[in-house]
Design a protein around this motif. Sequence first.
Motif, PDB file in Angstrom:
ATOM      1  N   VAL A 154      26.819 -37.669  77.461  1.00  0.00           N
ATOM      2  CA  VAL A 154      25.582 -36.888  77.534  1.00  0.00           C
ATOM      3  C   VAL A 154      24.408 -37.848  77.348  1.00  0.00           C
ATOM      4  O   VAL A 154      24.392 -38.603  76.379  1.00  0.00           O
ATOM      5  N   PRO A 155      23.418 -37.844  78.237  1.00  0.00           N
ATOM      6  CA  PRO A 155      22.302 -38.807  78.134  1.00  0.00           C
ATOM      7  C   PRO A 155      21.253 -38.380  77.112  1.00  0.00           C
ATOM      8  O   PRO A 155      20.068 -38.276  77.410  1.00  0.00           O
ATOM      9  N   GLN A 156      21.687 -38.146  75.897  1.00  0.00           N
ATOM     10  CA  GLN A 156      20.808 -37.612  74.858  1.00  0.00           C
ATOM     11  C   GLN A 156      21.371 -37.943  73.479  1.00  0.00           C
ATOM     12  O   GLN A 156      22.563 -37.752  73.231  1.00  0.00           O
ATOM     13  N   LYS A 157      20.501 -38.426  72.607  1.00  0.00           N
ATOM     14  CA  LYS A 157      20.896 -38.723  71.231  1.00  0.00           C
ATOM     15  C   LYS A 157      20.842 -37.418  70.441  1.00  0.00           C
ATOM     16  O   LYS A 157      19.803 -37.033  69.903  1.00  0.00           O
ATOM     17  N   ARG A 158      21.965 -36.756  70.377  1.00  0.00           N
ATOM     18  CA  ARG A 158      22.005 -35.425  69.754  1.00  0.00           C
ATOM     19  C   ARG A 158      23.271 -35.299  68.930  1.00  0.00           C
ATOM     20  O   ARG A 158      24.374 -35.260  69.454  1.00  0.00           O
ATOM     21  N   GLU A 159      23.116 -35.223  67.625  1.00  0.00           N
ATOM     22  CA  GLU A 159      24.266 -35.060  66.740  1.00  0.00           C
ATOM     23  C   GLU A 159      24.520 -33.588  66.449  1.00  0.00           C
ATOM     24  O   GLU A 159      23.583 -32.791  66.306  1.00  0.00           O
ATOM     25  N   ARG A 160      25.794 -33.232  66.361  1.00  0.00           N
ATOM     26  CA  ARG A 160      26.217 -31.890  65.954  1.00  0.00           C
ATOM     27  C   ARG A 160      27.386 -32.037  64.989  1.00  0.00           C
ATOM     28  O   ARG A 160      28.189 -32.965  65.098  1.00  0.00           O
ATOM     29  N   ILE A 161      27.465 -31.111  64.042  1.00  0.00           N
ATOM     30  CA  ILE A 161      28.613 -31.089  63.144  1.00  0.00           C
ATOM     31  C   ILE A 161      29.610 -30.063  63.662  1.00  0.00           C
ATOM     32  O   ILE A 161      29.231 -28.978  64.115  1.00  0.00           O
ATOM     33  N   ALA A 216      24.946 -38.135  87.736  1.00  0.00           N
ATOM     34  CA  ALA A 216      24.190 -37.220  88.586  1.00  0.00           C
ATOM     35  C   ALA A 216      25.088 -36.611  89.661  1.00  0.00           C
ATOM     36  O   ALA A 216      24.992 -35.411  89.956  1.00  0.00           O
ATOM     37  N   LYS A 217      25.959 -37.410  90.204  1.00  0.00           N
ATOM     38  CA  LYS A 217      26.871 -36.923  91.256  1.00  0.00           C
ATOM     39  C   LYS A 217      27.769 -35.816  90.720  1.00  0.00           C
ATOM     40  O   LYS A 217      28.004 -34.802  91.395  1.00  0.00           O
ATOM     41  N   SER A 218      28.250 -35.983  89.503  1.00  0.00           N
ATOM     42  CA  SER A 218      29.163 -34.992  88.927  1.00  0.00           C
ATOM     43  C   SER A 218      28.461 -33.671  88.666  1.00  0.00           C
ATOM     44  O   SER A 218      29.064 -32.594  88.780  1.00  0.00           O
ATOM     45  N   LEU A 219      27.178 -33.701  88.311  1.00  0.00           N
ATOM     46  CA  LEU A 219      26.444 -32.467  88.019  1.00  0.00           C
ATOM     47  C   LEU A 219      25.910 -31.805  89.292  1.00  0.00           C
ATOM     48  O   LEU A 219      25.715 -30.592  89.330  1.00  0.00           O
ATOM     49  N   ALA A 308      18.054 -29.446  81.527  1.00  0.00           N
ATOM     50  CA  ALA A 308      19.461 -29.052  81.670  1.00  0.00           C
ATOM     51  C   ALA A 308      20.327 -30.258  82.025  1.00  0.00           C
ATOM     52  O   ALA A 308      21.457 -30.377  81.539  1.00  0.00           O
ATOM     53  N   ARG A 309      19.814 -31.147  82.864  1.00  0.00           N
ATOM     54  CA  ARG A 309      20.538 -32.383  83.190  1.00  0.00           C
ATOM     55  C   ARG A 309      20.773 -33.219  81.929  1.00  0.00           C
ATOM     56  O   ARG A 309      21.860 -33.770  81.721  1.00  0.00           O
ATOM     57  N   LEU A 310      19.748 -33.336  81.098  1.00  0.00           N
ATOM     58  CA  LEU A 310      19.875 -34.134  79.876  1.00  0.00           C
ATOM     59  C   LEU A 310      20.823 -33.490  78.866  1.00  0.00           C
ATOM     60  O   LEU A 310      21.288 -34.146  77.939  1.00  0.00           O
ATOM     61  N   PHE A 313      24.354 -29.800  81.680  1.00  0.00           N
ATOM     62  CA  PHE A 313      24.657 -28.605  82.453  1.00  0.00           C
ATOM     63  C   PHE A 313      24.758 -28.972  83.930  1.00  0.00           C
ATOM     64  O   PHE A 313      23.925 -29.737  84.439  1.00  0.00           O
ATOM     65  N   PRO A 314      25.721 -28.434  84.659  1.00  0.00           N
ATOM     66  CA  PRO A 314      25.778 -28.658  86.101  1.00  0.00           C
ATOM     67  C   PRO A 314      24.576 -28.034  86.800  1.00  0.00           C
ATOM     68  O   PRO A 314      23.977 -27.076  86.301  1.00  0.00           O
ATOM     69  N   ASP A 315      24.214 -28.580  87.955  1.00  0.00           N
ATOM     70  CA  ASP A 315      23.002 -28.135  88.647  1.00  0.00           C
ATOM     71  C   ASP A 315      23.081 -26.703  89.159  1.00  0.00           C
ATOM     72  O   ASP A 315      22.054 -26.090  89.460  1.00  0.00           O
ATOM     73  N   HIS A 316      24.276 -26.148  89.283  1.00  0.00           N
ATOM     74  CA  HIS A 316      24.388 -24.753  89.734  1.00  0.00           C
ATOM     75  C   HIS A 316      24.086 -23.762  88.618  1.00  0.00           C
ATOM     76  O   HIS A 316      23.986 -22.556  88.851  1.00  0.00           O
ATOM     77  N   TYR A 317      23.925 -24.255  87.389  1.00  0.00           N
ATOM     78  CA  TYR A 317      23.711 -23.382  86.233  1.00  0.00           C
ATOM     79  C   TYR A 317      22.253 -22.949  86.201  1.00  0.00           C
ATOM     80  O   TYR A 317      21.344 -23.770  86.098  1.00  0.00           O
ATOM     81  N   ASN A 318      22.006 -21.663  86.283  1.00  0.00           N
ATOM     82  CA  ASN A 318      20.645 -21.136  86.271  1.00  0.00           C
ATOM     83  C   ASN A 318      20.380 -20.314  85.019  1.00  0.00           C
ATOM     84  O   ASN A 318      21.268 -19.610  84.523  1.00  0.00           O
ATOM     85  N   PHE A 319      19.150 -20.411  84.533  1.00  0.00           N
ATOM     86  CA  PHE A 319      18.745 -19.755  83.291  1.00  0.00           C
ATOM     87  C   PHE A 319      17.814 -18.585  83.607  1.00  0.00           C
ATOM     88  O   PHE A 319      16.985 -18.647  84.507  1.00  0.00           O
ATOM     89  N   ILE A 320      17.956 -17.501  82.844  1.00  0.00           N
ATOM     90  CA  ILE A 320      17.259 -16.239  83.111  1.00  0.00           C
ATOM     91  C   ILE A 320      16.267 -15.935  81.989  1.00  0.00           C
ATOM     92  O   ILE A 320      16.569 -16.149  80.812  1.00  0.00           O
ATOM     93  N   GLY A 321      15.093 -15.416  82.393  1.00  0.00           N
ATOM     94  CA  GLY A 321      14.066 -15.059  81.425  1.00  0.00           C
ATOM     95  C   GLY A 321      12.735 -15.686  81.785  1.00  0.00           C
ATOM     96  O   GLY A 321      12.557 -16.253  82.864  1.00  0.00           O
TER      97      GLY A 321
END
Length: 351
Positions: A154-161, A216-219, A308-310, A313-321
């Motif tokens: 994931v191209p993001q410095k994001r920690e989760r427990i 990018a190709k995979s997403l 979403a890329r960062l 999420f794949p590019d086909h994923y759309n968000f509502i609202g």
Amino acid sequence: MIGVELFAGAGGMATGAVMAGIDVKLAIESDSCAAQTYLANHKNTTVVIDDIQNIKEYKFERNGDQVILFGGPPCQGYSYSNRKTRTAKNPKNWLFKEFIRSIMLVDPDWIVIENVPGLKKMDNGFFLKAICDDLRNLEYTPNVKILNAIDFGVPQKRERIFIVASKHGIAFDFPIGEFVNKPITVSEALFDLPFLQNGSMKPKLKYRTKAVSEYAKSLRGNKKIVTQNYVTKNSDVIVNRYSHINQGNNWRDIPVELMENYKDHTRCHSSIYRRLSENEPAVIIANYRKSMLIHPTEDRGLSVREAARLQSFPDHYNFIGSLDQKQQQVGNAVPPLLAKAIFKKIIEYSE
């Protein structure tokens, strides 16, 4: 393996679960827009739009398969960035009890609970210990570790427990990322996406170039058109501030005279007015609109698709609202590729 998700949000964890091969049958989410996003992208999942406290029974076909119950109880109170509510008095910090109650109703083989790293230290570890003690009392074996999304592509410095617990006495050995010391960069993630202006509201555009990286190709998959190229419209004053900030830097690059509307600009958080570095992973994008995270080479905020890329999420994923809701859904999500690594390892134990 069958999945049931609690506190489902827009479906980041579920996307990772599906990538790993899990059949997510049921999801619970109280926010209607996030639930609609989930349903639009996970059409084979039954999505219940309700407060988890109202759920008295979970009905789904098991078909003799193992079941994994997963989700992230609201983490506002645990977050290091939320100093006002990081106490045991915040009612949202007790929603993990609803997760425990759901365990008793579902009786899953595996449990995955994710949250922000602040959970580990909050109230001197009280909440983390309480969760693990409750799991042990239900005869599960809890295992805990903080993982960084950049280690898992994931191209993001994001920690989760993550708390992973087995009903069958398995001491879960957390996966080791394949991208340790070789992270995906912002340019690899974004530079095939279209050029945009401040305030862009383009629902569909052509890609700028061919995929610039395997990431990018995979997403992208087989998509030819980029959707949800939506950018917050900032004032001219803010855009002018953007123009002074170099890659990797923040508000400190802005001339003092352009910050006069701040009572004391020297007290700004380091994440405010942060311009991404194209040759490094992104900083955490959890609140990328409010923190005014800046595109590496253009004087504007990030689009919904770029964020979403960062997040992987794949590019086909759309968000509502509304735009704000879309941005919040993306920022709050668990990066799918990070979730995928956890679920893939669980499946290996179950085979």
